[in-house]
Design an enzyme around this catalytic site. Structure first.
Site: not given
Ligand SMILES: NC(=O)c1ccc[n+]([C@@H]2O[C@H](COP(=O)([O-])OP(=O)(O)OC[C@H]3O[C@@H](n4cnc5c(N)ncnc54)[C@H](OP(=O)(O)O)[C@@H]3O)[C@@H](O)[C@H]2O)c1
Length: 272
Positions: A20, A24-26, A145, A172
């Site tokens: 990831g 976003g965060i990653g 989360s 989720y």
């Molecule tokens: N945003 C929030 O408020 C929040 C709150 C609590 C926890 N989180 C957690 O934070 C983590 C990162 O999320 P984010 O908020 O940064 O969201 P994000 O911007 O949507 O990033 C998600 C990442 O996961 C990757 N991904 C998703 N499905 C995949 C797959 N099948 N194979 C490989 N990579 C895959 C995406 O790759 P692509 O670029 O290819 O789509 C993207 O790099 C997640 O685990 C989420 O549950 C987020």
């Protein structure tokens, strides 16, 4: 209990594998860890998104950085098994995650949220565990989360065939609870190996999250943006868990804001 601090001089020169990391965060964490000298490897599923992320990471540092890409779809278990490329891995970051408004199946016939958020984390860690132990001191960090707090694992219906409530939010939360429970048991099994396992809550972050779910959800996420923190802020605890000497005191922890957080009684950090 005596607290043994894992000896750790930061990520500089260490192999950091992150899922990831294309958004976003990653992406924010990968950018900062590369800037601090980590040898960052993104696990990505599409070339264009990987290339864009690499550009962001390179542009995010005034000095040359080390970043490369392994291609893999975390929805596919065969794809995950092909990711054991590096002989040494000091930091594994299981950060990829998603939410799906409708029930979908992975290429292996598994419910997709469970497959990507939990089973991929479990399998990738298992596949790389011997390398992490051989590279000790090493760290495993999983992005969970606070959504886990209202969840319970439906052991009698792991495929979520019995219903799909709350536009995927209930499912989720179940996967994020699985992240915490996995971390707790992994940490227990890793005691004394020099490898630690912790998970964290990044807060509510304005990332790409939940934009894969049609116009309604996209608009909802845009409207909530003013109340969300930046990806850079959301990545702070992750960067700290990967880079800081102090984080070596935690094993089996659930953290937020760079300290132990309330996990609803699930976690009790163990001696590293
Ligand atoms: N945003 C929030 O408020 C929040 C709150 C609590 C926890 N989180 C957690 O934070 C983590 C990162 O999320 P984010 O908020 O940064 O969201 P994000 O911007 O949507 O990033 C998600 C990442 O996961 C990757 N991904 C998703 N499905 C995949 C797959 N099948 N194979 C490989 N990579 C895959 C995406 O790759 P692509 O670029 O290819 O789509 C993207 O790099 C997640 O685990 C989420 O549950 C987020």
């Amino acid at each position: 209990m005596e607290r043994v601090i894992q000896k750790w001089d930061g990520v500089a020169g260490k192999r950091v594998l992150i899922t990831g990391g294309t958004s976003g965060i990653g992406l924010a964490a990968a950018t900062e860890l590369a800037r601090r000298g980590g040898q960052v490897t993104l696990i990505a599923r599409t070339e264009s998104r990987a290339a864009r992320a690499v550009r962001t990471i390179v542009d995010g540092s005034p000095k040359p950085v080390s970043v490369d890409v392994l291609f893999g779809d975390l929805a596919s278990q065969a794809s995950i098994r092909r990711l054991a490329k590096y002989p040494r891995i000091e930091v594994l970051i299981n950060n990829a995650g998603a939410i799906y408004r409708q029930r979908r199946l992975s290429p292996d016939g598994l419910e997709l949220t469970w497959a990507v958020n939990h089973l991929a984390t479990f399998l990738l860690t298992t596949v790389l565990l011997d390398r992490l132990k051989e590279s000790a001191p090493a760290r495993i960090i999983t992005t969970s989360s606070d959504a886990h707090k209202s969840a319970r694992i439906p052991f009698d219906d792991l495929q979520a065939e019995g219903g799909w409530a709350g536009m995927g939010f209930r499912r989720y939360g179940e996967t994020k609870l699985a992240n915490v429970l996995f971390t707790v048991e992994l940490a227990r099994q890793l005691q004394g190996t020099g490898v630690t396992a912790n998970c964290f809550h990044p807060g509510f972050v304005a990332s790409g999250f939940n934009r894969n779910n049609g116009p309604l959800m996209r608009v909802g996420m845009m409207l909530s943006r003013p109340f969300a923190r930046s990806s850079r802020k959301g990545a702070q605890t992750l960067v700290w868990l990967a880079d800081s000497q102090e984080a070596g005191a935690f094993n089996g922890g659930y953290l937020a804001g760079q300290r132990t957080a309330d996990s609803g009684g699930l976690t009790r950090p163990l001696r590293a």
